[in-house]
Design a protein around this motif. Structure first.
Motif, PDB file in Angstrom:
ATOM      1  N   ALA A  43     -40.571 -14.738   7.946  1.00  0.00           N
ATOM      2  CA  ALA A  43     -40.726 -16.195   7.894  1.00  0.00           C
ATOM      3  C   ALA A  43     -40.104 -16.741   6.616  1.00  0.00           C
ATOM      4  CB  ALA A  43     -42.203 -16.565   7.974  1.00  0.00           C
ATOM      5  N   MET A  44     -40.224 -15.993   5.522  1.00  0.00           N
ATOM      6  CA  MET A  44     -39.698 -16.458   4.247  1.00  0.00           C
ATOM      7  C   MET A  44     -38.173 -16.532   4.251  1.00  0.00           C
ATOM      8  SD  MET A  44     -40.245 -14.865   0.463  1.00  0.00           S
ATOM      9  CE  MET A  44     -38.992 -13.607   0.573  1.00  0.00           C
ATOM     10  N   THR A  45     -37.529 -15.536   4.832  1.00  0.00           N
ATOM     11  CA  THR A  45     -36.069 -15.491   4.784  1.00  0.00           C
ATOM     12  C   THR A  45     -35.404 -16.296   5.891  1.00  0.00           C
ATOM     13  OG1 THR A  45     -36.002 -13.501   6.140  1.00  0.00           O
ATOM     14  CG2 THR A  45     -36.067 -13.191   3.744  1.00  0.00           C
ATOM     15  N   PRO A 102     -39.583  -6.052   9.725  1.00  0.00           N
ATOM     16  CA  PRO A 102     -40.176  -5.362   8.574  1.00  0.00           C
ATOM     17  C   PRO A 102     -40.577  -3.913   8.871  1.00  0.00           C
ATOM     18  CG  PRO A 102     -40.992  -7.600   8.676  1.00  0.00           C
ATOM     19  CD  PRO A 102     -40.183  -7.375   9.941  1.00  0.00           C
ATOM     20  N   GLU A 103     -41.042  -3.656  10.089  1.00  0.00           N
ATOM     21  CA  GLU A 103     -41.474  -2.305  10.446  1.00  0.00           C
ATOM     22  C   GLU A 103     -40.328  -1.293  10.401  1.00  0.00           C
ATOM     23  OE1 GLU A 103     -41.900  -4.996  12.708  1.00  0.00           O
ATOM     24  OE2 GLU A 103     -43.803  -5.480  11.764  1.00  0.00           O
ATOM     25  N   ASP A 104     -39.095  -1.772  10.530  1.00  0.00           N
ATOM     26  CA  ASP A 104     -37.943  -0.875  10.495  1.00  0.00           C
ATOM     27  C   ASP A 104     -37.690  -0.301   9.104  1.00  0.00           C
ATOM     28  OD1 ASP A 104     -37.330  -1.287  13.227  1.00  0.00           O
ATOM     29  OD2 ASP A 104     -36.234  -3.122  12.721  1.00  0.00           O
ATOM     30  N   VAL A 105     -38.219  -0.951   8.085  1.00  0.00           N
ATOM     31  CA  VAL A 105     -37.988  -0.532   6.699  1.00  0.00           C
ATOM     32  C   VAL A 105     -39.040   0.483   6.246  1.00  0.00           C
ATOM     33  CG1 VAL A 105     -37.714  -1.376   4.322  1.00  0.00           C
ATOM     34  CG2 VAL A 105     -36.921  -2.779   6.245  1.00  0.00           C
TER      35      VAL A 105
END
Length: 155
Positions: free
Chosen positions: A107-109, A125-128
């Motif tokens: 949401a931030m980016t 995010p889960e991919d990182v």
């Protein structure tokens, strides 16, 4: 054989205090506060016999873009800090590495709406998480002063 230290988290207060400065106009977060954040953890981690610091870098340190001078410069400075801290803390059983996730939808980016080069992997995010966990769980004698990237493009 060395084992990984027990995870420990410095208090939110100590990180918050290290991450902010008061310049007379109230607290502000700035590029100048970056060196204080990773310095908050070692005193707590030394009690455990060592630790891991994983810095979140950016491909922007390789590829400048219009309007991104402050961001690109701060990420380049973070890379130098990563390497310097790795040298300073290596004898105390610390490893300090950089993780460059590449573009991640948050949401931030606002990613997902931004254009990237053809073939770029826009991550959730889960991919990182797997790479972050890999770095956080290496043996005490594992890699340090290294950059690990999930970008799908040349620098």
């Amino acid at each position: 054989m060395s084992s990984s230290p027990t995870p420990v988290s410095p208090s939110r207060a100590s990180i918050s205090k290290a991450a902010t400065r008061n310049d007379g106009n109230g607290p502000r977060k700035s590029t100048s506060s970056v060196p204080f954040i990773p310095r908050a953890a070692p005193p707590h981690l030394r009690k455990r016999g060592g630790g891991k610091i994983v810095m979140t870098g950016s491909g922007s340190r390789f590829r400048p873009h219009p309007g991104g001078s402050a961001y690109s410069t701060s990420k380049l400075a973070l890379w130098m800090l990563t390497q310097t801290l790795a040298m300073e803390l290596q004898d105390a059983n610390f490893s300090v590495n950089e993780l460059i996730p590449g573009p991640v939808k948050t949401a931030m980016t606002g990613f997902g709406e931004t254009q990237f080069p053809t073939g770029e992997w826009i991550k959730d995010p889960e991919d990182v998480v797997p790479l972050a966990m890999f770095l956080a769980t290496r043996p005490l004698v594992g890699p340090t002063a290294q950059s690990f990237s999930l970008m799908r493009r040349a620098r």
